[in-house]
Design a protein around this motif. Structure first.
Motif, PDB file in Angstrom:
ATOM      1  N   SER A  28       3.195  -2.517   5.043  1.00  0.00           N
ATOM      2  CA  SER A  28       2.030  -3.312   4.641  1.00  0.00           C
ATOM      3  C   SER A  28       1.452  -4.072   5.830  1.00  0.00           C
ATOM      4  O   SER A  28       2.192  -4.628   6.641  1.00  0.00           O
ATOM      5  N   TYR A  29       0.145  -4.086   5.890  1.00  0.00           N
ATOM      6  CA  TYR A  29      -0.597  -4.840   6.900  1.00  0.00           C
ATOM      7  C   TYR A  29      -1.664  -5.659   6.192  1.00  0.00           C
ATOM      8  O   TYR A  29      -2.322  -5.162   5.279  1.00  0.00           O
ATOM      9  N   ASN A  30      -1.847  -6.899   6.621  1.00  0.00           N
ATOM     10  CA  ASN A  30      -2.861  -7.772   6.029  1.00  0.00           C
ATOM     11  C   ASN A  30      -4.017  -7.943   6.997  1.00  0.00           C
ATOM     12  O   ASN A  30      -3.823  -8.029   8.210  1.00  0.00           O
ATOM     13  N   GLU A  32      -8.407  -9.460   7.265  1.00  0.00           N
ATOM     14  CA  GLU A  32      -9.479 -10.230   6.646  1.00  0.00           C
ATOM     15  C   GLU A  32     -10.742 -10.111   7.473  1.00  0.00           C
ATOM     16  O   GLU A  32     -10.707  -9.750   8.654  1.00  0.00           O
ATOM     17  N   LYS A  45      -9.947 -10.679   1.939  1.00  0.00           N
ATOM     18  CA  LYS A  45      -8.616 -10.408   2.487  1.00  0.00           C
ATOM     19  C   LYS A  45      -8.093  -9.160   1.797  1.00  0.00           C
ATOM     20  O   LYS A  45      -8.297  -8.974   0.597  1.00  0.00           O
ATOM     21  N   GLU A  47      -4.753  -6.057   1.671  1.00  0.00           N
ATOM     22  CA  GLU A  47      -3.441  -5.556   2.047  1.00  0.00           C
ATOM     23  C   GLU A  47      -3.573  -4.043   2.124  1.00  0.00           C
ATOM     24  O   GLU A  47      -4.048  -3.401   1.183  1.00  0.00           O
ATOM     25  N   VAL A  49      -1.478  -0.497   2.931  1.00  0.00           N
ATOM     26  CA  VAL A  49      -0.167   0.126   3.076  1.00  0.00           C
ATOM     27  C   VAL A  49      -0.362   1.450   3.801  1.00  0.00           C
ATOM     28  O   VAL A  49      -1.201   2.269   3.409  1.00  0.00           O
ATOM     29  N   LYS A  59      -5.741  -2.859  -1.192  1.00  0.00           N
ATOM     30  CA  LYS A  59      -6.064  -3.738  -2.315  1.00  0.00           C
ATOM     31  C   LYS A  59      -6.596  -5.057  -1.781  1.00  0.00           C
ATOM     32  O   LYS A  59      -6.246  -5.496  -0.689  1.00  0.00           O
ATOM     33  N   VAL A  61      -6.693  -8.950  -1.835  1.00  0.00           N
ATOM     34  CA  VAL A  61      -5.774 -10.019  -2.209  1.00  0.00           C
ATOM     35  C   VAL A  61      -6.560 -11.312  -2.364  1.00  0.00           C
ATOM     36  O   VAL A  61      -7.669 -11.455  -1.851  1.00  0.00           O
ATOM     37  N   SER A  63      -8.202 -14.848  -2.157  1.00  0.00           N
ATOM     38  CA  SER A  63      -8.636 -15.727  -1.072  1.00  0.00           C
ATOM     39  C   SER A  63      -9.684 -16.693  -1.606  1.00  0.00           C
ATOM     40  O   SER A  63     -10.149 -16.543  -2.736  1.00  0.00           O
ATOM     41  N   ALA A 146      -6.876  -5.213   9.500  1.00  0.00           N
ATOM     42  CA  ALA A 146      -5.471  -5.005   9.135  1.00  0.00           C
ATOM     43  C   ALA A 146      -4.845  -3.897   9.985  1.00  0.00           C
ATOM     44  O   ALA A 146      -3.653  -3.966  10.310  1.00  0.00           O
TER      45      ALA A 146
END
Length: 151
Positions: A28-30, A32, A45, A47, A49, A59, A61, A63, A146
């Motif tokens: 997983s990498y986040n 924004e 923001k 996520e 994968v 997806k 997330v 914020s 990300a």
């Protein structure tokens, strides 16, 4: 009896191997993307994968950013536009699945004063949402953020 215990051990090892494989999903990498405009902080923001060099999922997330602003016909953003985006957001996010990281990094989103330009997205193979190009652009830029450290 030995055959029974032998079969039991094999079954247990098989179950453990299956559980281990399921647990070994992608990484997983986040990311924004945000900017200020019209007195709001717009952005999103995400996520992402990734397995190897392929995107498994994207997806949005939670914020505090405004990803989907209120309707404002003065800017060409109507209630129908909002509904169109919400009705199609899942398909848009799903369209990242199976894409190569390098291809997504190469997508181009023209930005004017921080905001994705309505006519400036080049993203072959993505299901962009008609009349919601700024929202789509924010997502693409967040996904690229990300993926910045993914080789």
């Amino acid at each position: 009896m030995k055959k029974f215990f032998g079969a039991l051990v094999v079954a247990a090892l098989t179950v453990l191997a299956c559980v281990a494989m399921v647990g070994c999903g992608g990484t997983s990498y986040n990311g924004e993307y945000k900017y200020e405009a019209h007195g709001h902080t717009y952005g999103v923001k995400v996520e992402v994968v990734v397995s190897g060099d392929t995107i498994d999922s994207v997806k949005i997330v939670e914020s505090d950013y405004v990803q989907l602003s209120d309707a404002n016909p003065d800017y060409g953003w109507t209630e129908d536009s909002r509904k169109n985006y919400t009705d199609n957001e899942a398909n848009f996010l799903k369209s990242f699945e199976g894409k190569k990281v390098a291809d997504v990094k190469a997508y181009a989103v023209k930005v004017t004063d921080g905001a994705p330009d309505k006519n400036g997205i080049t993203a072959s193979g993505l299901d962009l949402i008609t009349n919601a190009t700024q929202s789509c652009g924010r997502v693409i830029l967040a996904v690229q953020n990300a993926l910045k450290d993914v080789k």
